[in-house]
Motif scaffolding. Sequence first.
Motif, PDB file in Angstrom:
ATOM      1  N   ASN A  92     -18.766  -8.605  22.233  1.00  0.00           N
ATOM      2  CA  ASN A  92     -19.190  -7.810  21.074  1.00  0.00           C
ATOM      3  C   ASN A  92     -19.913  -6.537  21.510  1.00  0.00           C
ATOM      4  N   ALA A  93     -20.776  -6.665  22.503  1.00  0.00           N
ATOM      5  CA  ALA A  93     -21.507  -5.504  23.007  1.00  0.00           C
ATOM      6  C   ALA A  93     -20.547  -4.487  23.603  1.00  0.00           C
ATOM      7  N   PHE A  94     -19.607  -4.956  24.403  1.00  0.00           N
ATOM      8  CA  PHE A  94     -18.632  -4.070  25.046  1.00  0.00           C
ATOM      9  C   PHE A  94     -17.804  -3.329  24.005  1.00  0.00           C
ATOM     10  N   LEU A  95     -17.297  -4.045  23.019  1.00  0.00           N
ATOM     11  CA  LEU A  95     -16.459  -3.412  21.999  1.00  0.00           C
ATOM     12  C   LEU A  95     -17.251  -2.411  21.163  1.00  0.00           C
ATOM     13  N   SER A  96     -18.479  -2.733  20.867  1.00  0.00           N
ATOM     14  CA  SER A  96     -19.342  -1.814  20.126  1.00  0.00           C
ATOM     15  C   SER A  96     -19.603  -0.547  20.936  1.00  0.00           C
ATOM     16  N   LEU A  97     -19.940  -0.719  22.201  1.00  0.00           N
ATOM     17  CA  LEU A  97     -20.199   0.431  23.072  1.00  0.00           C
ATOM     18  C   LEU A  97     -18.937   1.256  23.303  1.00  0.00           C
ATOM     19  N   LEU A  98     -17.807   0.588  23.379  1.00  0.00           N
ATOM     20  CA  LEU A  98     -16.535   1.279  23.571  1.00  0.00           C
ATOM     21  C   LEU A  98     -16.270   2.238  22.412  1.00  0.00           C
ATOM     22  N   ALA A  99     -16.526   1.781  21.213  1.00  0.00           N
ATOM     23  CA  ALA A  99     -16.338   2.625  20.023  1.00  0.00           C
ATOM     24  C   ALA A  99     -17.377   3.748  19.975  1.00  0.00           C
TER      25      ALA A  99
END
Length: 76
Positions: A16-23
Amino acid sequence: MSEDLRIQKSKQAIKNAFLSLLAEKGFEKITIKDICTQAMIGKSTFYYHYEDKYDLARQLAIQSLKNYQQHVLIPR
């Protein structure tokens, strides 16, 4: 045998953290520290599950492809 609940929660928090940061900031600008801070985990927990952010991205891509194949490509 299924994964321990703590492992599942850690991996989900990392994902979740990775996907949020990716966006938010794009892949190249994401650091392991960013992921750990957002996921509220220590670096050792991240490195227990993944070698680096490239390994994390690779594993997420593989899982996404598997999910796609199971839900879209297989006739019901």
